[in-house]
Scaffold this motif. Structure first.
Motif, PDB file in Angstrom:
ATOM      1  N   GLU A  61       0.768  -1.339  -0.127  1.00 50.70           N
ATOM      2  CA  GLU A  61       0.106  -0.011   0.021  1.00 50.70           C
ATOM      3  C   GLU A  61       0.674   1.253  -0.076  1.00 50.70           C
ATOM      4  O   GLU A  61       0.538   2.288  -0.473  1.00 50.70           O
ATOM      5  CB  GLU A  61      -1.049   0.024   1.163  1.00 50.70           C
ATOM      6  CG  GLU A  61      -2.167  -1.125   1.252  1.00 50.70           C
ATOM      7  CD  GLU A  61      -2.884  -1.171   2.643  1.00 50.70           C
ATOM      8  OE1 GLU A  61      -2.588  -0.245   3.257  1.00 50.70           O
ATOM      9  OE2 GLU A  61      -3.653  -1.933   2.637  1.00 50.70           O
ATOM     10  N   ASP A  64       2.287   1.658  -3.314  1.00 46.69           N
ATOM     11  CA  ASP A  64       1.575   2.051  -4.307  1.00 46.69           C
ATOM     12  C   ASP A  64       1.185   3.765  -4.155  1.00 46.69           C
ATOM     13  O   ASP A  64       1.281   4.452  -5.282  1.00 46.69           O
ATOM     14  CB  ASP A  64       0.231   1.441  -4.438  1.00 46.69           C
ATOM     15  CG  ASP A  64       0.387  -0.034  -4.968  1.00 46.69           C
ATOM     16  OD1 ASP A  64       1.303  -0.258  -5.517  1.00 46.69           O
ATOM     17  OD2 ASP A  64      -0.698  -0.775  -4.502  1.00 46.69           O
ATOM     18  N   ARG A  65       1.133   4.021  -3.062  1.00 47.99           N
ATOM     19  CA  ARG A  65       0.913   5.476  -2.667  1.00 47.99           C
ATOM     20  C   ARG A  65       2.019   6.262  -3.163  1.00 47.99           C
ATOM     21  O   ARG A  65       1.822   7.482  -3.608  1.00 47.99           O
ATOM     22  CB  ARG A  65       0.623   5.822  -1.039  1.00 47.99           C
ATOM     23  CG  ARG A  65       0.389   7.053  -0.596  1.00 47.99           C
ATOM     24  CD  ARG A  65       0.225   7.059   0.791  1.00 47.99           C
ATOM     25  NE  ARG A  65       1.213   6.679   1.640  1.00 47.99           N
ATOM     26  CZ  ARG A  65       2.531   7.307   1.807  1.00 47.99           C
ATOM     27  NH1 ARG A  65       2.790   8.361   1.543  1.00 47.99           N
ATOM     28  NH2 ARG A  65       3.327   6.740   2.442  1.00 47.99           N
ATOM     29  N   LYS A  67       4.191   5.515  -5.494  1.00 46.75           N
ATOM     30  CA  LYS A  67       4.155   5.596  -6.727  1.00 46.75           C
ATOM     31  C   LYS A  67       3.163   6.965  -7.384  1.00 46.75           C
ATOM     32  O   LYS A  67       3.538   7.470  -8.488  1.00 46.75           O
ATOM     33  CB  LYS A  67       3.864   4.293  -7.383  1.00 46.75           C
ATOM     34  CG  LYS A  67       4.916   3.248  -7.382  1.00 46.75           C
ATOM     35  CD  LYS A  67       4.548   1.944  -7.767  1.00 46.75           C
ATOM     36  CE  LYS A  67       4.192   1.830  -9.284  1.00 46.75           C
ATOM     37  NZ  LYS A  67       3.921   0.334  -9.760  1.00 46.75           N
ATOM     38  N   ARG A  68       2.097   6.688  -6.944  1.00 47.42           N
ATOM     39  CA  ARG A  68       0.932   7.668  -7.345  1.00 47.42           C
ATOM     40  C   ARG A  68       1.537   8.938  -7.044  1.00 47.42           C
ATOM     41  O   ARG A  68       1.378  10.127  -7.892  1.00 47.42           O
ATOM     42  CB  ARG A  68      -0.474   7.437  -6.545  1.00 47.42           C
ATOM     43  CG  ARG A  68      -1.126   6.260  -7.039  1.00 47.42           C
ATOM     44  CD  ARG A  68      -2.447   6.391  -6.621  1.00 47.42           C
ATOM     45  NE  ARG A  68      -2.479   6.134  -5.229  1.00 47.42           N
ATOM     46  CZ  ARG A  68      -2.445   4.969  -4.296  1.00 47.42           C
ATOM     47  NH1 ARG A  68      -2.312   3.887  -5.046  1.00 47.42           N
ATOM     48  NH2 ARG A  68      -2.779   5.273  -3.323  1.00 47.42           N
ATOM     49  N   MET A  69       2.125   9.423  -5.723  1.00 45.81           N
ATOM     50  CA  MET A  69       2.700  10.582  -5.398  1.00 45.81           C
ATOM     51  C   MET A  69       3.837  10.899  -6.524  1.00 45.81           C
ATOM     52  O   MET A  69       3.897  12.145  -7.029  1.00 45.81           O
ATOM     53  CB  MET A  69       3.617  10.669  -4.112  1.00 45.81           C
ATOM     54  CG  MET A  69       2.397  10.701  -3.009  1.00 45.81           C
ATOM     55  SD  MET A  69       3.094  10.756  -1.408  1.00 45.81           S
ATOM     56  CE  MET A  69       4.213  11.721  -1.307  1.00 45.81           C
ATOM     57  N   ALA A  71       3.980   9.879  -9.582  1.00 48.58           N
ATOM     58  CA  ALA A  71       3.539  10.193 -10.953  1.00 48.58           C
ATOM     59  C   ALA A  71       2.882  11.631 -10.807  1.00 48.58           C
ATOM     60  O   ALA A  71       2.777  12.271 -12.020  1.00 48.58           O
ATOM     61  CB  ALA A  71       2.356   9.021 -10.978  1.00 48.58           C
ATOM     62  N   ASP A  72       2.053  11.900  -9.889  1.00 45.71           N
ATOM     63  CA  ASP A  72       1.417  13.423  -9.587  1.00 45.71           C
ATOM     64  C   ASP A  72       2.264  14.480  -9.797  1.00 45.71           C
ATOM     65  O   ASP A  72       2.413  15.321 -10.592  1.00 45.71           O
ATOM     66  CB  ASP A  72       0.794  13.446  -8.604  1.00 45.71           C
ATOM     67  CG  ASP A  72      -0.610  12.396  -8.400  1.00 45.71           C
ATOM     68  OD1 ASP A  72      -1.191  12.077  -9.570  1.00 45.71           O
ATOM     69  OD2 ASP A  72      -1.075  12.269  -7.364  1.00 45.71           O
TER      70      ASP A  72
END
Length: 90
Positions: A61, A64-65, A67-69, A71-72
């Protein structure tokens, strides 16, 4: 024949020897255990525990968090760079 009790740490060490490549027949001979005992230990102690599974899920988790940060932030960085290029070209 007397029955010897092994501590969990000893069992883990024995199983680690197996994972490192020591043949089963040598382990059985060295520690004076039966083949059935070895396979029972392997079945019982080789599985990941519930705590291991929960910590792995938590790490996934978090990964994934992050990775999203990333990417943003990458998208935001690209947008700012493109805006900067537009201002420089004007």
């Amino acid at each position: 024949m007397s029955k010897k009790r092994f501590k969990e740490s000893e069992i883990q060490r024995i199983l680690q020897e197996y994972k490192e490549g020591t043949p089963i027949h040598e382990i059985i001979k060295n520690y004076g255990i039966s083949q059935a005992t070895f396979y029972n230990w392997k079945a019982k102690y080789s599985r990941p525990s519930l705590a291991d599974i929960q910590s792995l899920n938590k790490l996934r988790e978090d990964h994934d968090r992050l990775k999203r940060m990333f990417a943003d932030l990458s998208m935001e960085n690209l947008m700012l760079k493109s805006q900067l290029k537009k201002k420089e070209s004007q």
